[in-house]
Design an enzyme around this catalytic site. Structure first.
Site, mmCIF file in Angstrom:
data_model
loop_
_atom_site.group_PDB
_atom_site.id
_atom_site.type_symbol
_atom_site.label_atom_id
_atom_site.label_comp_id
_atom_site.label_asym_id
_atom_site.label_seq_id
_atom_site.Cartn_x
_atom_site.Cartn_y
_atom_site.Cartn_z
ATOM 1 C CE LYS A 22 -1.768 1.825 3.936
ATOM 2 N NZ LYS A 22 -1.686 3.264 4.180
ATOM 3 C CG ASN A 23 2.119 2.831 3.538
ATOM 4 O OD1 ASN A 23 0.981 3.196 3.235
ATOM 5 N ND2 ASN A 23 2.463 2.549 4.793
ATOM 6 N NE ARG A 93 -0.307 12.553 7.225
ATOM 7 C CZ ARG A 93 -0.546 13.765 7.688
ATOM 8 N NH1 ARG A 93 -1.770 14.192 7.837
ATOM 9 N NH2 ARG A 93 0.445 14.551 8.012
ATOM 10 C CB CYS A 117 -4.585 6.228 10.650
ATOM 11 S SG CYS A 117 -5.086 4.782 9.718
ATOM 12 N NE ARG A 122 -0.417 10.646 10.136
ATOM 13 C CZ ARG A 122 -0.754 9.584 9.403
ATOM 14 N NH1 ARG A 122 -1.949 9.071 9.492
ATOM 15 N NH2 ARG A 122 0.122 9.033 8.587
ATOM 16 N N PRO A 123 1.870 16.616 11.538
ATOM 17 C CG PRO A 123 3.802 17.370 12.621
ATOM 18 C CD PRO A 123 2.730 16.323 12.687
ATOM 19 C CB ILE A 124 2.474 18.490 6.121
ATOM 20 C CG1 ILE A 124 1.683 19.797 6.107
ATOM 21 C CG2 ILE A 124 1.553 17.292 6.162
ATOM 22 C CD1 ILE A 124 0.964 20.037 4.768
ATOM 23 C CG ASP A 125 7.090 20.338 10.358
ATOM 24 O OD1 ASP A 125 6.316 19.388 10.576
ATOM 25 O OD2 ASP A 125 8.268 20.344 10.765
ATOM 26 C CD GLN A 126 10.965 18.556 8.786
ATOM 27 O OE1 GLN A 126 12.038 18.489 8.212
ATOM 28 N NE2 GLN A 126 10.685 19.516 9.658
ATOM 29 C CG ASP A 307 2.429 1.536 9.803
ATOM 30 O OD1 ASP A 307 2.047 2.344 10.664
ATOM 31 O OD2 ASP A 307 2.698 1.866 8.630
ATOM 32 C CB ILE A 329 6.531 6.560 14.887
ATOM 33 C CG1 ILE A 329 7.720 5.596 14.751
ATOM 34 C CG2 ILE A 329 6.320 7.381 13.608
ATOM 35 C CD1 ILE A 329 9.032 6.200 14.348
ATOM 36 N NE ARG A 399 -7.133 4.581 4.925
ATOM 37 C CZ ARG A 399 -6.164 4.906 5.774
ATOM 38 N NH1 ARG A 399 -6.414 4.991 7.054
ATOM 39 N NH2 ARG A 399 -4.958 5.164 5.342
HETATM 40 C C1 EPZ Z 1 3.945 6.842 6.762
HETATM 41 O O1 EPZ Z 1 3.237 7.949 7.292
HETATM 42 C C2 EPZ Z 1 2.947 5.728 6.602
HETATM 43 N N1 EPZ Z 1 1.902 6.171 5.700
HETATM 44 C C3 EPZ Z 1 2.369 5.340 7.961
HETATM 45 O O2 EPZ Z 1 1.569 4.188 7.759
HETATM 46 C C4 EPZ Z 1 3.499 4.976 8.927
HETATM 47 O O3 EPZ Z 1 2.975 4.777 10.223
HETATM 48 C C5 EPZ Z 1 4.552 6.084 8.982
HETATM 49 O O4 EPZ Z 1 4.998 6.416 7.636
HETATM 50 C C6 EPZ Z 1 5.776 5.700 9.790
HETATM 51 O O5 EPZ Z 1 6.365 4.543 9.238
HETATM 52 C C7 EPZ Z 1 2.126 6.121 4.386
HETATM 53 O O6 EPZ Z 1 3.175 5.713 3.903
HETATM 54 C C8 EPZ Z 1 1.008 6.577 3.515
HETATM 55 P P1 EPZ Z 1 6.193 10.051 8.776
HETATM 56 P P2 EPZ Z 1 3.883 9.397 7.265
HETATM 57 O O7 EPZ Z 1 6.224 11.322 8.016
HETATM 58 O O8 EPZ Z 1 4.721 9.528 6.053
HETATM 59 C C9 EPZ Z 1 6.629 13.417 12.196
HETATM 60 C C10 EPZ Z 1 -0.358 2.890 7.670
HETATM 61 O O9 EPZ Z 1 -1.021 2.293 8.554
HETATM 62 N N2 EPZ Z 1 6.543 14.412 11.092
HETATM 63 O O10 EPZ Z 1 7.303 9.085 8.596
HETATM 64 O O11 EPZ Z 1 2.783 10.376 7.454
HETATM 65 C C11 EPZ Z 1 5.317 12.685 12.407
HETATM 66 O O12 EPZ Z 1 4.443 13.432 13.241
HETATM 67 C C12 EPZ Z 1 0.145 4.292 7.915
HETATM 68 O O13 EPZ Z 1 -0.100 2.376 6.565
HETATM 69 C C13 EPZ Z 1 6.667 15.753 11.372
HETATM 70 O O14 EPZ Z 1 6.832 16.173 12.528
HETATM 71 O O15 EPZ Z 1 4.801 9.322 8.552
HETATM 72 C C14 EPZ Z 1 5.788 11.380 13.018
HETATM 73 O O16 EPZ Z 1 6.000 11.549 14.398
HETATM 74 C C15 EPZ Z 1 -0.306 4.851 9.224
HETATM 75 N N3 EPZ Z 1 6.604 16.646 10.335
HETATM 76 C C16 EPZ Z 1 7.149 11.157 12.354
HETATM 77 O O17 EPZ Z 1 7.548 12.423 11.826
HETATM 78 C C17 EPZ Z 1 6.420 16.245 9.047
HETATM 79 O O18 EPZ Z 1 6.372 17.111 8.157
HETATM 80 C C18 EPZ Z 1 7.150 10.133 11.219
HETATM 81 O O19 EPZ Z 1 6.094 10.421 10.314
HETATM 82 C C19 EPZ Z 1 6.286 14.858 8.780
HETATM 83 C C20 EPZ Z 1 6.353 13.976 9.811
#
Ligand code: EPZ
Length: 423
Positions: A22-23, A93, A117, A122-126, A307, A329, A399
């Site tokens: 999926k991812n 997401r 989920c 779940r910020p997107i600042d990065q 996950d 995480i 999903r």
């Molecule tokens: C991906 O989410 C996966 N989703 C998630 O799987 C998975 O739990 C996660 O990676 C961690 O492995 C998809 O691939 C679609 P991250 P993502 O950015 O990319 C923080 C599932 O069940 N962060 O790696 O959104 C964030 O808050 C889903 O399949 C920021 O602070 O996760 C978290 O603590 C659920 N700012 C950490 O980083 C940002 O701009 C890791 O998040 C981005 C992230």
């Protein structure tokens, strides 16, 4: 209202075949927007997140042909809009990958703030930082994200503040057609990152280092069409069946998987006392006793995946001791433990830590799937429990897991899909 009714207890035995990841798929579908031509994708999982992505792409002008339920030809020759439907993009997401991919092709992009989920903030600042570093202007307003560029994006050095899967994917997508070289450090190394890079490289992109801490992207002017690309098998679906096999004291051969990707999960199953046999593209998991307790701490790949955290919790809930889970995480990933407590589990979760004391039995109860992976864990709990466990809010599960009831049925489980109309 729809629900699953899981008739337990049962022991899983037999063979199951894993679907595409999926991812990886939710990044590769938007990545096709970078080419003005056709992409032929195989091993695409038939799940509701992918169906939603297909709808989003079609609304942008993509022509999508379904060769079979897992094989698509996406023709983006005539995509002429970069304003994605907010109704569709707000639902999940991975719609944020449209930012990087559409900005590679268009001057102005608009999506809704992504949903997904509920795992805490779940910020997107990065993601925003990356696009700005590459020369874009990004604004978040009224629940929408607006990104624009005056000229082509320009390659730049980028250091991520934290390891983020989504931000790494977006950086790759945005930098592929940028002018010059982008070096991104402190990136995520998950198998789906490598799959996205392989897919783009197969179309002529120049991405090196995916799977390591540093990715270097030399921008190219355009990509060419790809005749066929097969998406990697799903690491988390594989892990879900591995845990389900062990906790039900079963014997399951899990086919079409990549054992190397499973190492953190295999290590915990071995600690629990399971037998895990690795073959070239399959794994056999056997267990014939109560699991030993252990400690598990989630971290980015190659660490133990967040996950898989709810699923492995069921193994601890049935263990012969006291185990601990540390979630590093997501801040709210223990909501599902309340559901397990209703079934007789002994779990005390506070902040980032859950202490799980093994019990002899779980008992059926009406329970909720709080999110996708927690939902998979609820099914596993139902397989172990005495009686008929009703699992609600199963749209979360649908999903991300293809044919989940029939896959479990092929291993001897009895899971009914029930809707109000059938009652
Ligand atoms: C991906 O989410 C996966 N989703 C998630 O799987 C998975 O739990 C996660 O990676 C961690 O492995 C998809 O691939 C679609 P991250 P993502 O950015 O990319 C923080 C599932 O069940 N962060 O790696 O959104 C964030 O808050 C889903 O399949 C920021 O602070 O996760 C978290 O603590 C659920 N700012 C950490 O980083 C940002 O701009 C890791 O998040 C981005 C992230």
């Amino acid at each position: 209202m729809e629900k699953f009714v899981v008739h337990g207890p049962c022991s899983l035995n037999g063979e199951v075949t894993i679907s595409g990841a999926k991812n990886a798929a939710v990044a590769i579908l938007p990545a096709t927007l970078l080419v003005k031509g056709k992409c032929h994708l195989e091993n695409v999982p038939d799940i509701s997140d992918i169906r939603a992505y297909v709808e989003i792409l079609e609304a942008l002008g993509s022509k999508i042909t379904h060769i079979s339920k897992n094989e698509l030809i996406i023709d983006n020759s005539n995509v002429n809009s970069a304003i994605a439907s907010s109704e569709l993009t707000s639902k999940f997401r991975a719609s944020y990958y449209l930012l990087g991919s559409l900005l590679g092709r268009f001057d102005k992009v608009q999506i809704s703030l992504p949903g997904g989920c509920n795992l805490g903030a779940r910020p997107i600042d990065q993601h925003i930082k990356i696009l700005e570093k590459l020369g874009a202007t990004v604004e978040v307003r009224n629940g929408n994200v607006y990104a624009s560029r005056k000229d082509t994006l320009k390659g730049a050095p980028i250091f991520l503040d934290m390891v983020s899967v989504g931000a790494t994917m977006n950086a790759i997508l945005a930098a592929t057609l940028a002018e010059g070289t982008t070096v991104i450090e402190n990136v995520a190394k998950e198998p789906h990152i490598v799959d996205l890079a392989n897919f783009l490289n197969s179309m002529g992109a120049k991405i090196k280092g995916a799977g390591t801490d540093t990715i270097k992207i030399t921008g190219v002017k355009e990509l060419h069409q790809v005749s066929s690309y097969s998406i990697i098998p799903d690491q988390i679906e594989t892990g879900t069946f591995m845990v389900a096999a062990a906790v039900t004291k079963g014997d399951v051969l899990i086919k079409n998987c990549i054992p190397k990707h499973m190492e953190p999960i295999t290590a915990k199953l071995l600690e629990a006392g399971a037998t895990v046999e690795e073959h070239a593209d399959s794994i056999r998991v056997k267990m014939d006793k109560k699991p030993n307790a252990f400690t598990v701490k989630t971290s980015p790949y190659p660490g133990f995946p967040t996950d898989m955290q709810p699923q492995i919790c069921i193994l601890l809930a049935m263990s012969n001791g006291t185990g601990m889970i540390v979630e590093n995480i997501w801040e709210s990933r223990f909501q599902y433990t309340d559901e397990l407590t209703k079934m007789g589990a002994d779990i005390s979760a506070h902040g980032t830590t859950a202490i799980v004391k093994g019990v002899d039995k779980l008992y059926s109860a009406p329970i909720r799937a709080h999110d996708l992976r927690a939902g998979a864990a609820m099914i596993i709990a139902g397989l172990v429990a005495e009686g008929n466990t009703e699992v609600y809010d199963i749209y979360h599960i649908l999903r991300g897991y293809e044919d989940i009831t029939s896959k479990f049925a092929s291993l001897g489980a009895n899971i009914e899909y029930v809707t109000d109309e059938e009652k």
